[in-house]
Design an enzyme around this catalytic site. Structure first.
Site, PDB file in Angstrom:
ATOM      1  N   GLU A   8      42.109  53.183  26.779  1.00  0.00           N
ATOM      2  CA  GLU A   8      41.081  52.339  26.165  1.00  0.00           C
ATOM      3  C   GLU A   8      41.240  52.304  24.644  1.00  0.00           C
ATOM      4  O   GLU A   8      40.314  52.607  23.894  1.00  0.00           O
ATOM      5  CB  GLU A   8      39.687  52.826  26.578  1.00  0.00           C
ATOM      6  N   ASP A  45      36.261  54.080  37.953  1.00  0.00           N
ATOM      7  CA  ASP A  45      35.441  54.648  36.879  1.00  0.00           C
ATOM      8  C   ASP A  45      34.024  54.956  37.363  1.00  0.00           C
ATOM      9  O   ASP A  45      33.095  54.225  37.029  1.00  0.00           O
ATOM     10  CB  ASP A  45      35.397  53.661  35.699  1.00  0.00           C
ATOM     11  N   GLU A  55      26.011  56.547  34.152  1.00  0.00           N
ATOM     12  CA  GLU A  55      26.443  55.283  33.553  1.00  0.00           C
ATOM     13  C   GLU A  55      26.340  54.108  34.523  1.00  0.00           C
ATOM     14  O   GLU A  55      25.786  53.067  34.187  1.00  0.00           O
ATOM     15  CB  GLU A  55      27.888  55.427  33.049  1.00  0.00           C
TER      16      GLU A  55
END
Ligand code: GCU
Length: 695
Positions: free
Chosen positions: A302, A381, A409
């Site tokens: 990332e 993820d 998340e």
């Protein structure tokens, strides 16, 4: 959960028992910080539980043979406390190593013996004992055969490394934090409120955690300086708080540090100057923190820097750091979350799910012995449902830790209730077949399958400066459960829920039953009203909260569901898709390859199918989507109702806080239901069999 039934509400339903005879005196004669911590914890716990303040004996000369015959607790290690050592047989002592421990009560004599090889073991034993004493208050000893489970305990942690990763930034923000600001930092500096950090160390140690990295894996400019004189004394101060609780401190480090703070022109891992820079800098870190754990590294991930820039691979990068850390016994924890984040949705051959395996499997055997690869539980993820990472079972010669995400998340951001232990159990119990049947992920994580020297668990923390630590008070169960599972992956979701609820709320059976029930149902409920059948995502970009079916569908992140008017799902088969299924060992590869045998809950993770495809459940995919979304929204409403019934039975402040979160969840679940159902109704043109209104 460390209240020890001291609140008015948590005493309800508890049959508070008289203090055991041994509770009047504690002998802890070793001069060691962690032993002092254990002594403090035991004294405080006994006082809260029984209202008695134990006398403490810490000077060796007062602990003579005469004292041995009086009631009391004797706590210590074999080597430094001969009285404790004598109380156990050689085989009892040999049965526990390192952080393991033995507890034995001699009820008639009014003595309790707590022994371990290390002070950490004695501390874990203390927390275990206190936990059992609380649980005991919910058992009536005459009738309950499980009463007094603590009369004889012998325990050994299953995983050596039991780590927490903070994603905190020095400006006080927390990446993916849902419980307020950081407890570690504010305004670009370390906090002065060291008390909160100490409390956190205590929380973690009580569940068995023994390592922590205190800054975000995305190491920004200012945090890069943590390795330098500018911040090292602050880091050392924090390390000392954790040390008292037996927890080793790690830092996330910036791979490009030699350039960003060292003034070099390269961060090439094979460059002599770069290596020398890391050696020198690492020596400085150890001068400040002699028991420093090591570096946690997110590289080439990332947009973070890494060895790829220099045409080197991740073994080159990790081994360079390993060399710098080796003289001090430090570890490199190197994350495998490496993938192409600049994809084009039209390109169906690049598959983000394949990435970790494709990058790291070929490097098996090349990593130094003090390097550990940290692998997320799934290949994407931290979705509510995804396959288990096929990298588990693919690397025999590499140390590995399993990474979970406690912070929610993608699972409701601590506004929704989502007890994650059942999700983690699925991962831990997944059989990789790497060495035939019985090669579960938990045996790779604990190092036993491949006999690896370093292994264990890591997880992203869910705490912040909120008064209740976790935003949603019930989200504490995830932090607690993570620690317990890292200690012993055989514990069930039910056992952990029951323990946490009793420790936190007391023993009123209605309270225990309802809250445990809410926890245990919550993951299924959340899955019901969010992305269906393992396909994941469908969230708003960036912050990842709330429904947005096409939110990531045309972006570069490689997180597609490929829904159109004909069907949905990602074809990851060998026959016609990305070939990802072949990253598993044969038994799993075959099971996933065929729509016939692929489990329903992962169907859209592995296959692209028409909406009329019939699941094993007998429903079509589209009807499954409608049904689960209507059901999930109803269930979210039931969660709110269930909680409302507990008014007056739990602490009013906690009651209000949870009540308002559950109301929000129930509302928000309707939004999910409507967004998802409408989208697929419009795409497929297929009516709901039950004729319900779809908005
Ligand atoms: C997710 C998350 C990021 C995080 C990353 C990681 O993509 O959204 O905020 O940095 O995981 O694990 O490194």
């Amino acid at each position: 959960w460390l209240g020890y039934l001291s609140g008015d509400y948590s005493r309800q339903g508890a049959s508070i028992k008289a203090a055991p005879a041994w509770a009047e005196r504690i002998y802890a004669i070793e001069n060691h910080k962690v032993i002092s911590t254990a002594l403090g914890e035991l004294t405080q716990g006994l006082e809260k539980l029984f209202g008695v303040k134990a006398k403490t004996v810490t000077a060796a000369n007062q602990a003579d043979e005469q004292a041995l015959n009086a009631p009391g607790v004797w706590i210590g290690t074999w080597s430094e406390n001969p009285f404790v050592a004598q109380a156990f047989s050689e085989s009892e002592r040999a049965a526990v190593q390192g952080e393991g421990y033995v507890i034995r009560e001699d009820e008639e004599q009014g003595r309790l013996w707590v022994g371990a090889e290390t002070p950490q073991g004695a501390l874990y034993a203390t927390f275990h004992l206190l936990r059992e004493l609380v649980l005991d208050q919910g058992r009536s000893s005459e009738t309950d055969p499980s009463a007094k489970k603590w009369s004889y305990i012998t325990e050994q942690p299953r995983n050596a490394l039991r780590m927490i990763n903070q994603w905190d930034n020095v400006d006080g923000s927390i990446e993916r934090g849902y419980a307020g600001e950081s407890i570690f930092y504010e305004n670009g500096e370390f906090t002065r409120d060291i008390g909160r950090i100490r409390d956190y160390a205590r929380l973690l140690a009580s569940t068995g955690i023994n390592a922590i990295s205190i800054n975000n894996v995305n190491v920004h400019q200012r945090e890069t300086l943590f390795l330098t004189e500018r911040f090292l004394s602050d880091v050392a101060r924090v390390a000392s708080e954790f040390r008292d609780y037996g927890i080793r401190l790690f830092l996330s480090a910036n791979y490009a540090s030699p350039m960003e703070i060292g003034g070099l022109l390269t961060a090439d891992p094979l460059d002599e100057q770069v290596r020398e820079w890391w050696n020198i800098q690492t020596a400085k870190v150890y001068a400040a923190i002699p028991d420093f754990g090591g570096y946690l590294i997110k590289a080439d991930s990332e947009n973070r820097p890494g060895p790829f820039t220099y045409n080197r691979d991740h073994a080159d990068g990790a081994n360079m750091l390993a060399e710098a850390l080796r003289p001090f016994g430090g570890l490199v924890i190197w994350r495998c979350f490496v993938y192409n984040c600049k994809q084009d949705w039209r390109d169906r051959s690049t598959d983000r799910a394949r990435a970790a395996y494709d990058h790291f499997k070929p490097l098996d055997g090349r990593f130094a012995d003090n390097v550990i690869l940290q692998i997320k539980n799934g290949p994407m993820d931290f979705q509510v449902r995804e396959a288990v990472s096929p990298l588990f079972g693919a690397m025999e010669k590499t140390n590995q830790v399993l990474e979970f995400q406690i912070t929610q998340e993608y699972t409701g951001q601590q506004r929704h209730l989502c007890y994650l232990i059942p999700q983690w159990k699925v991962v831990l119990d997944f059989d990789t077949y790497a060495k035939g049947q019985g090669s579960e992920v938990k045996r790779i994580a604990d190092g036993s399958l491949y006999n690896r020297p370093h292994s264990g668990f890591a997880a992203v923390s869910n705490i912040g400066a909120d008064a209740c630590w976790t935003g949603h008070p019930l989200a504490q169960a995830n932090l607690y459960g993570y620690g317990r599972l890292a200690w012993n992956p055989e514990l069930s979701s039910e056992e952990i829920a029951d323990e946490w609820v009793r420790l936190t709320f007391g023993h009123d059976e209605e309270v225990v039953g309802q809250i445990s029930g809410m926890l245990l149902n919550s993951l299924d409920i959340y899955e019901n009203y969010t992305a269906p059948l393992g396909v994941g995502w469908m969230v708003n970009p960036d912050h990842h909260y709330g429904p947005n079916v096409d939110g990531y569908e045309y972006s570069k992140w490689g997180t597609y569901h490929f829904a159109d008017c004909h069907g949905i799902g990602v074809d990851r088969t060998v026959k016609s898709g990305t070939g990802y299924a072949l990253q598993y060992h044969r038994e799993n590869a075959e099971r996933y390859e065929s729509v016939e045998t692929c489990p329903d809950e992962l169907l859209l993770f592995f296959h692209h199918v028409p909406y009329t495809h019939v699941l094993h459940s007998g429903k079509t995919v589209i009807q499954h989507i409608y049904d689960t979304h209507f059901l999930g929204a109803e269930q979210a409403e039931v969660l709110a109702e269930t909680w409302r019934k507990l008014e007056g039975k739990v602490d009013p402040e906690i009651f209000e806080k949870v009540a308002s979160r559950q109301e929000d969840q129930a509302e928000h679940a309707k939004e999910w239901r409507d967004m998802i159902n409408t989208y697929f109704y419009r795409k497929s043109g297929i009516e709901d069999e039950q004729g319900r209104t779809i908005y």
